[in-house]
Design a protein around this motif. Structure first.
Motif, PDB file in Angstrom:
ATOM      1  N   ALA A 105       0.728  -1.278  -0.043  1.00  0.00           N
ATOM      2  CA  ALA A 105       0.138   0.016   0.028  1.00  0.00           C
ATOM      3  C   ALA A 105       0.906   1.207   0.181  1.00  0.00           C
ATOM      4  O   ALA A 105       2.014   0.959   0.378  1.00  0.00           O
ATOM      5  CB  ALA A 105      -0.906   0.078   1.160  1.00  0.00           C
ATOM      6  N   VAL A 107       0.516   5.518   1.210  1.00  0.00           N
ATOM      7  CA  VAL A 107      -0.378   6.400   1.937  1.00  0.00           C
ATOM      8  C   VAL A 107       0.701   7.665   1.897  1.00  0.00           C
ATOM      9  O   VAL A 107       1.780   7.777   2.252  1.00  0.00           O
ATOM     10  CB  VAL A 107      -0.517   6.354   3.397  1.00  0.00           C
ATOM     11  N   GLU A 158      -3.869  -0.709  -1.671  1.00  0.00           N
ATOM     12  CA  GLU A 158      -4.711   0.543  -1.277  1.00  0.00           C
ATOM     13  C   GLU A 158      -3.612   1.690  -1.597  1.00  0.00           C
ATOM     14  O   GLU A 158      -2.438   1.650  -1.111  1.00  0.00           O
ATOM     15  CB  GLU A 158      -5.294   0.386   0.087  1.00  0.00           C
ATOM     16  N   GLY A 176      -1.047   3.949   7.854  1.00  0.00           N
ATOM     17  CA  GLY A 176      -0.419   2.897   7.088  1.00  0.00           C
ATOM     18  C   GLY A 176      -0.082   1.756   8.150  1.00  0.00           C
ATOM     19  O   GLY A 176      -0.044   0.605   7.566  1.00  0.00           O
ATOM     20  N   LEU A 179      -3.255  -0.410   8.261  1.00  0.00           N
ATOM     21  CA  LEU A 179      -3.364  -1.529   7.064  1.00  0.00           C
ATOM     22  C   LEU A 179      -2.512  -2.493   7.164  1.00  0.00           C
ATOM     23  O   LEU A 179      -2.774  -3.785   7.045  1.00  0.00           O
ATOM     24  CB  LEU A 179      -2.986  -0.576   6.003  1.00  0.00           C
ATOM     25  N   VAL A 180      -1.203  -2.328   7.871  1.00  0.00           N
ATOM     26  CA  VAL A 180      -0.410  -3.428   8.123  1.00  0.00           C
ATOM     27  C   VAL A 180      -0.901  -4.439   9.239  1.00  0.00           C
ATOM     28  O   VAL A 180      -1.108  -5.585   9.110  1.00  0.00           O
ATOM     29  CB  VAL A 180       1.252  -2.977   8.253  1.00  0.00           C
ATOM     30  N   ALA A 185      -2.443  -4.946   4.084  1.00  0.00           N
ATOM     31  CA  ALA A 185      -1.176  -4.941   3.413  1.00  0.00           C
ATOM     32  C   ALA A 185      -0.176  -5.544   4.367  1.00  0.00           C
ATOM     33  O   ALA A 185       0.073  -5.547   5.259  1.00  0.00           O
ATOM     34  CB  ALA A 185      -0.796  -3.652   2.980  1.00  0.00           C
ATOM     35  N   CYS A 188       3.718  -0.982   3.776  1.00  0.00           N
ATOM     36  CA  CYS A 188       3.153   0.116   3.442  1.00  0.00           C
ATOM     37  C   CYS A 188       4.104   1.477   3.251  1.00  0.00           C
ATOM     38  O   CYS A 188       4.955   1.654   4.029  1.00  0.00           O
ATOM     39  CB  CYS A 188       1.867   0.541   4.411  1.00  0.00           C
ATOM     40  N   GLU A 242       5.913  -2.301   7.693  1.00  0.00           N
ATOM     41  CA  GLU A 242       6.055  -3.694   7.453  1.00  0.00           C
ATOM     42  C   GLU A 242       5.493  -4.638   8.635  1.00  0.00           C
ATOM     43  O   GLU A 242       6.066  -4.237   9.636  1.00  0.00           O
ATOM     44  CB  GLU A 242       7.428  -4.292   6.667  1.00  0.00           C
TER      45      GLU A 242
END
Length: 408
Positions: A105, A107, A158, A176, A179-180, A185, A188, A242
């Motif tokens: 991803a 951001v 994303e 971010g 998301l991880v 993801a 990111c 990550e």
């Protein structure tokens, strides 16, 4: 808040600031306490600035080792984003081994990034409408940076921008990390984008009283009685976030762990911050990381040099950490205020200090304000660091705080 057990680590850093075109030179400048803030010349819209020359952007792009096609027909803010993203991407080893592109991803932190470009286009429009470049329709939108980064690095997960005034950098890192940690993801790429305000925007900050107003008595500095407002310092910064599992699978070393975070609003549209709002996000971030205030070794303060902002943040730090508290510094006293990228640059500075075992100086402090936090002084302090916070607060009551743990 993140799910229990989820771990988000930093595997790559990138930076382009008035302190240098890459991460190693940023680290050197921080350790030395070298300031890039200087007086401007006659006719300039502001009396002080930390400059970011085009040559530095070019040098940063060289360090990123991107193909020339990636930067063709891009705006200066987009080139800066590519530069720091490329540095972080290579530092994380993603150019050698990366997850499925659909699991990566991006951001971008920032809003109103292209004010200078739009102002220049307005001048062209007034002269001759046919002089307005067609690509402006793409480039004036902040999402152009997301698309440019996606194309350059083949990212297919994303992508979005996050705007929260001067808290944008932290808010993008929080998004971010979510998301991880939520498994959306594996990696990111978070970029604090270079903001280039139009001259009228800079002047409005000046008229508002947020910036140093005159050249007479020097620029002053955060948490010192000389403070008179912020100094603009254009910059961009990037982090690769990550999952710990992904980093281990790729054999990528973790620079630090983003162990906790919190954000909140003051229910206030004005530029005046509150002790309650700032203290609350710091306390919630600590709780999210599962640590006590006594365990924190360093705070990368928002610290803009605004008399009201410094007073409120100092009181908020004292409320959470007590009278003594951890070491406190702020990169804005050396590099200026990067506006929407400020939180990302501050986070990079904090991670560098955690990894390097030092606390960068605050050489501008000569007469600390009453109740000032534990500031460093003229020389860096060499000390083991395990836990750190980085704060970012924005006009309109945007409050955010991140908790960082040093890599083993």
């Amino acid at each position: 808040m993140k799910p229990p057990g989820a771990r988000v680590v930093v595997t790559g850093l990138g930076a382009l600031s008035p302190l240098g075109p890459d991460v190693p030179r940023l680290a050197d400048a921080l350790r030395a306490g070298r300031s890039a803030i200087a007086a401007t010349g006659p006719g300039e819209p502001v009396p002080y600035r930390a400059a970011l020359p085009d040559a530095a952007v070019g040098e940063a792009l060289t360090a990123a080792a991107l193909p020339p096609a990636a930067t063709r027909r891009t705006s200066r803010p987009a080139r800066a984003a590519l530069a720091v993203a490329g540095q972080a991407w290579r530092a994380a080893g993603l150019h050698l081994r990366a997850p499925d592109p659909r699991r990566i991803a991006v951001v971008v932190a920032g809003n109103n990034l292209n004010g200078a470009q739009s102002a220049a286009a307005a001048a062209r429009l007034a002269k001759d409408p046919m002089l307005v470049p067609p690509r402006l329709a793409l480039q004036y939108q902040d999402t152009d940076q997301v698309a440019t980064l996606s194309e350059a690095f083949g990212i297919r997960g994303e992508g979005l921008t996050v705007g929260g005034a001067s808290a944008s950098g932290n808010l993008a890192l929080i998004h971010g990390a979510r998301l991880v940690s939520w498994g959306v993801a594996e990696v990111c790429l978070v970029v604090g984008a270079l903001a280039e305000p139009a001259p009228a925007e800079l002047r409005s900050y000046l008229n508002l009283g947020a910036m140093v107003p005159t050249a007479g008595s020097g620029p002053g500095g955060p948490f010192d009685r000389s403070h008179r407002g912020f100094v603009h310092g254009p910059a961009a910064a990037a982090m690769v976030l990550e999952s710990a599992e992904s980093a281990a699978h790729r054999g990528a070393a973790a620079r630090a762990e983003l162990a906790g975070w919190a954000a909140g609003l003051d229910a206030n549209s004005q530029p005046d911050p509150t002790v309650e709002g700032e203290a609350e996000v710091m306390a919630r971030a600590l709780a999210d990381a599962g640590i006590s205030a006594a365990e924190v070794d360093l705070i990368g303060a928002h610290g803009t040099g605004s008399p009201l902002g410094d007073r409120v943040e100092a009181d908020a730090i004292a409320r959470v950490f007590g009278a003594a508290g951890p070491w406190v510094n702020t990169v804005k006293g050396l590099a200026g205020h990067a506006l929407t990228a400020a939180g990302t640059l501050s986070a990079v500075a904090v991670v560098l200090q955690l990894g390097g075992g030092f606390v960068h100086p605050t050489p501008w402090v000569r007469d600390p304000i009453d109740g000032a936090p534990r500031l460093v002084g003229d020389a860096a302090v060499t000390t083991p660091l395990r836990w750190a916070l980085s704060n970012a607060f924005g006009f309109g009551g945007f409050n955010s705080s991140l908790v960082w743990r040093a890599a083993p």
